[in-house]
Design an enzyme around this catalytic site. Structure first.
Site, PDB file in Angstrom:
ATOM      1  N   HIS A 243       8.938  19.663  23.105  1.00  6.87           N
ATOM      2  CA  HIS A 243       9.579  19.975  21.816  1.00  6.87           C
ATOM      3  C   HIS A 243      10.399  18.778  21.323  1.00  6.87           C
ATOM      4  O   HIS A 243      10.306  18.393  20.144  1.00  6.87           O
ATOM      5  CB  HIS A 243      10.456  21.224  22.008  1.00  6.87           C
ATOM      6  CG  HIS A 243      11.218  21.669  20.808  1.00  6.87           C
ATOM      7  ND1 HIS A 243      11.050  22.909  20.216  1.00  6.87           N
ATOM      8  CD2 HIS A 243      12.188  21.045  20.070  1.00  6.87           C
ATOM      9  CE1 HIS A 243      11.863  23.017  19.172  1.00  6.87           C
ATOM     10  NE2 HIS A 243      12.573  21.902  19.064  1.00  6.87           N
ATOM     11  N   GLU A 244      11.173  18.171  22.230  1.00  6.40           N
ATOM     12  CA  GLU A 244      12.058  17.068  21.817  1.00  6.40           C
ATOM     13  C   GLU A 244      11.270  15.790  21.519  1.00  6.40           C
ATOM     14  O   GLU A 244      11.587  15.066  20.579  1.00  6.40           O
ATOM     15  CB  GLU A 244      13.129  16.810  22.876  1.00  6.40           C
ATOM     16  CG  GLU A 244      14.076  17.983  23.147  1.00  6.40           C
ATOM     17  CD  GLU A 244      14.674  18.603  21.895  1.00  6.40           C
ATOM     18  OE1 GLU A 244      14.952  17.870  20.924  1.00  6.40           O
ATOM     19  OE2 GLU A 244      14.847  19.834  21.874  1.00  6.40           O
TER      20      GLU A 244
ATOM     21  N   CYS B  75      14.921  26.075  17.319  1.00  2.94           N
ATOM     22  CA  CYS B  75      15.285  24.681  17.104  1.00  2.94           C
ATOM     23  C   CYS B  75      16.593  24.646  16.324  1.00  2.94           C
ATOM     24  O   CYS B  75      16.758  25.398  15.358  1.00  2.94           O
ATOM     25  CB  CYS B  75      14.181  23.985  16.314  1.00  2.94           C
ATOM     26  SG  CYS B  75      14.512  22.256  15.964  1.00  2.94           S
ATOM     27  N   LEU B  76      17.496  23.754  16.721  1.00  3.71           N
ATOM     28  CA  LEU B  76      18.789  23.666  16.023  1.00  3.71           C
ATOM     29  C   LEU B  76      18.606  23.229  14.568  1.00  3.71           C
ATOM     30  O   LEU B  76      19.485  23.459  13.742  1.00  3.71           O
ATOM     31  CB  LEU B  76      19.729  22.706  16.768  1.00  3.71           C
ATOM     32  CG  LEU B  76      20.151  23.189  18.169  1.00  3.71           C
ATOM     33  CD1 LEU B  76      20.983  22.121  18.871  1.00  3.71           C
ATOM     34  CD2 LEU B  76      20.910  24.502  18.102  1.00  3.71           C
TER      35      LEU B  76
ATOM     36  N   HIS C 108       9.946  15.870  18.178  1.00  2.29           N
ATOM     37  CA  HIS C 108      10.929  15.484  17.154  1.00  2.29           C
ATOM     38  C   HIS C 108      10.885  13.974  16.886  1.00  2.29           C
ATOM     39  O   HIS C 108      11.072  13.527  15.754  1.00  2.29           O
ATOM     40  CB  HIS C 108      12.349  15.845  17.603  1.00  2.29           C
ATOM     41  CG  HIS C 108      12.777  17.243  17.261  1.00  2.29           C
ATOM     42  ND1 HIS C 108      12.827  17.711  15.971  1.00  2.29           N
ATOM     43  CD2 HIS C 108      13.200  18.265  18.045  1.00  2.29           C
ATOM     44  CE1 HIS C 108      13.249  18.979  15.985  1.00  2.29           C
ATOM     45  NE2 HIS C 108      13.481  19.340  17.230  1.00  2.29           N
TER      46      HIS C 108
ATOM     47  N   GLY D  15      18.313  21.389  23.842  1.00  5.63           N
ATOM     48  CA  GLY D  15      17.804  20.046  23.599  1.00  5.63           C
ATOM     49  C   GLY D  15      18.199  19.585  22.208  1.00  5.63           C
ATOM     50  O   GLY D  15      18.404  20.409  21.309  1.00  5.63           O
TER      51      GLY D  15
ATOM     52  N   GLN E 127      17.526  14.643  14.670  1.00  6.01           N
ATOM     53  CA  GLN E 127      18.198  15.882  14.246  1.00  6.01           C
ATOM     54  C   GLN E 127      19.645  15.648  13.821  1.00  6.01           C
ATOM     55  O   GLN E 127      20.251  16.512  13.195  1.00  6.01           O
ATOM     56  CB  GLN E 127      18.172  16.922  15.377  1.00  6.01           C
ATOM     57  CG  GLN E 127      16.777  17.439  15.691  1.00  6.01           C
ATOM     58  CD  GLN E 127      16.822  18.494  16.764  1.00  6.01           C
ATOM     59  OE1 GLN E 127      16.748  18.180  17.939  1.00  6.01           O
ATOM     60  NE2 GLN E 127      16.973  19.743  16.373  1.00  6.01           N
TER      61      GLN E 127
HETATM   62 NI    NI Z   1      14.177  21.179  17.904  1.00  5.62          NI
END
Ligand code: NI
Length: 172
Positions: free
Chosen positions: A135-136, A93-94, A139, A46, A51
């Site tokens: 999660h997304e 998480c990226l 963000h 995701g 991000q």
């Molecule tokens: Ni993330």
């Protein structure tokens, strides 16, 4: 198509509440394509627009590597309208590379969103896709998975993060 630069904790754009998408144009389509390409290249399941430094309510999710029924989801202005059950899976998480922790989530969610043509849809998600949706969407509200940790675990995270940052800088 282009790979976008992924912002890392504690970049301030990750703390901002993202603005709703109002223009459903070619630029939005391009951004969604580039975000998907960036997510697959990372690789991740995701990626949310903040991000990559763009504070807009857009996210891409693809959990098909671990859930064969899944496919690429492009969610514009997504919101959770119903949730039930409990799940607690290890998340990463990226924007917080090399750190993983279990987070309490709902097991199933109903998400209302728009597609790139401004059409509204509702999906019901479970398993990894349900966790990725939560999660997304977090963000888009300026919340990272580490924000859900207990104060003790968060202090451990901050210490570990200093070492991870040094490691990441060493790779550049
Ligand atoms: Ni993330």
């Amino acid at each position: 198509m282009a790979l976008l630069k992924i912002r890392h904790y504690p970049d301030p754009v990750l703390k901002k509440v993202a603005a709703p998408v109002t223009e459903f144009d070619d630029a939005l389509r391009q951004l969604a394509n580039d975000m998907a390409e960036t997510m697959y290249a990372a690789p991740g399941v995701g990626l949310a627009a903040p991000q990559v430094g763009i504070s807009k309510r857009l996210t891409v999710i693809d959990c098909s590597a671990r859930d064969e029924d899944a496919q690429l989801l492009v969610l514009v202005n997504p919101e959770i309208i119903d949730q039930e059950g409990e799940a607690c899976e290890e998340e990463g998480c990226l924007s917080v590379p090399e750190y993983y922790a279990k987070v309490n989530r709902s097991a199933r969610v109903k998400v209302r969103f728009q597609d790139l043509d401004e059409q509204s849809h509702i999906i019901e998600a479970q398993g990894l896709t349900a966790i990725a949706c939560q999660h997304e969407i977090d963000h888009l509200d300026g919340i990272l998975f580490v924000d859900h940790l207990s104060p003790l675990k968060r202090s451990i995270f901050r210490k570990k993060w200093k070492k991870i940052e040094e490691h990441l800088l060493g790779q550049m």
